[in-house]
Design an enzyme around this catalytic site. Sequence first.
Site, short mmCIF file in Angstrom:
data_model
loop_
_atom_site.label_atom_id
_atom_site.label_comp_id
_atom_site.label_asym_id
_atom_site.label_seq_id
_atom_site.Cartn_x
_atom_site.Cartn_y
_atom_site.Cartn_z
N ALA A 160 16.89 33.04 89.76
CA ALA A 160 18.31 33.37 89.74
C ALA A 160 18.80 34.07 88.47
O ALA A 160 19.69 34.91 88.54
CB ALA A 160 19.14 32.10 89.96
N CYS A 201 12.28 45.23 91.05
CA CYS A 201 12.72 46.46 90.37
C CYS A 201 11.48 47.25 89.98
O CYS A 201 11.34 47.71 88.85
CB CYS A 201 13.59 46.14 89.16
#
Length: 610
Positions: free
Chosen positions: A236, A354
């Site tokens: 998170a 990413c």
Amino acid sequence: MFEHSVKVPRHYKVAASIFKKISTEGGSLKSLLYDDKLKHFRINVLYALINETIKHAADIDKIFENSCLLDKETRLDPWLAKVLTAELLFGKKTLPGKSKPEQTILTYKDQFEKYTSDHQDDLKTEVVRRPRYVRVNTNLLTTSDAIRAFQDEGYRFIRCTSGSYDDYLKQIQQLTEYDFTQDYHVKTMFVFASNTKLHEHELYLESQIVLQDKATALPVHLLAPPPGSCVLDMCAAPGMKTTQLAAYMRNQGRVYAVERDTRRYQTLCDFVKKTDSKCVETMNKDCLEIKRGDLDDVEYILLDPSCTGSGMEISVHNYVEPARLAKLTSLQEKFLKHAMNSFPNAKRIVYSTCSIYPEENERAVSNAVKNSRSNWKVLDAKELMKGQWNNFGSGMYGVIGTKCLYARPDSDFTTGFFLAVLERGQKGSENSNKEKVKSNKNADSKSTIEEEDNCENTSKTVTDEEGQKSENPSKKKKKKNTQAHSEMAESLQEEEINAEDNTKKKKKKHKSNDVDESPTYENAENLTTTDGTDTMTSKKKKKKKDKNREQDENAVTEAQAADDVKKKKKKRKLEEVDEQSSQDNLEVSEIEEVQKKKKKKRNKNNEIET
């Protein structure tokens, strides 16, 4: 002379340290800036400096190679040298300090500028400038209020095009300094011109807006958990996607935000509190330690694990150590398999990185899906985006790869990003794959059974077609059977009567012969005696006649025995017919008719005999 006692400004040293970590270890620039050690620094200044260094890293390498700077200045830190050169040539165009590293770079300034002017075509002068993306924190501010707030400051709101995604990409490239529009896909996100400065904006300082790239907002957009649902964010920190989930769900339901690292966990908690994400429950633990039964209420899972970060700034990550890449991909697959197998009520997972390396993306997803104990499938991202997207995964990993989505900096004007949407099958049981294997093994046996069933069905259809004329085909079939049995019985009775008639006729013939022959025998005896002929010859004739009579009588008895055998066989056939007719539920009336016919024929035969 250089004053060795003068220290390098701290923000240059911190920028060099972060730049080195991104280049050698990977990771997100924004996430690294959320370190507690940097809370006393101006984050926006550090971000701009590091970002400028990353953009021109390839050009700086060429400049250093031409000037032989690193060969001549062996005691100079190469990472710090790159940061200082980026500031001198592409940033503020000056170095204010008097430290030895700064003064060393300044001595090469003329040589650097001459090389850049002489090799403009060789240098990477054109850099894709991404627009500034801003997500409205709808926990604290509505999108309409945010639009009015920016308009009050002099910004001009341009409505997003209603055309295609390509039309939108052209639109955002034409935004001027005080223009902004709404994103094509994520409606809580605004798009500003690339040079827009918002780090000191009041809405940003009050956490009513969040500076978040569009690509990182797509996972929540495609996970799409409705208000009141239960969501798990497995990795998170720093909390961008976690707080976006809370806003998407209108703070209704539950979001479990898990972070293992203690410092990053504190950053997560602070950000959750600032954004007023009330439905978020943070957990400081390793998500792999969450076992089956701990969070069985989870319905949606967001997984954005550690990766190389190669999509954040492509020019920095031209090469990654194979050992490090293998270690990361193994961990990513482990996370994804855990998400697929440890939460029985989970129905959708979004896996994102990413990174632009397929080893971390398509291959990880393909391996996890194929080796999962549960029944999961990859949804087609193109369909989820309603056809309005341009970049997707590679077909090198089969159909699964083509169903994944990529965000490309040069064409989508976002950071480099990857995501895949997985959905549990209808059964959703852990034994579904095993059942598939069993079904494949038993396919042949099932096919043979189906063929037999088809044969039975065809025979049934044939009989049904024959009986479609009547309302009750089964009764009609029984009637046909009883008629056939009765006809057979009648024919057998006729044959029996004819046989009896033949035997009686034979008997009558034998009797008449006896009657005719007896006087001839007597006459013959009388004749022989009266004529005085030899009595021996008359006796021989008499013996022959007696033999002939015995032979005739034997023939008659054999014929009668044969007739008796035939009668018995016919009776057996009649009994079999009667049994068959009784099995087919022959009606009593039909049986009585058959019996009456028998009696009539017997009476007729008796009359004939009399």
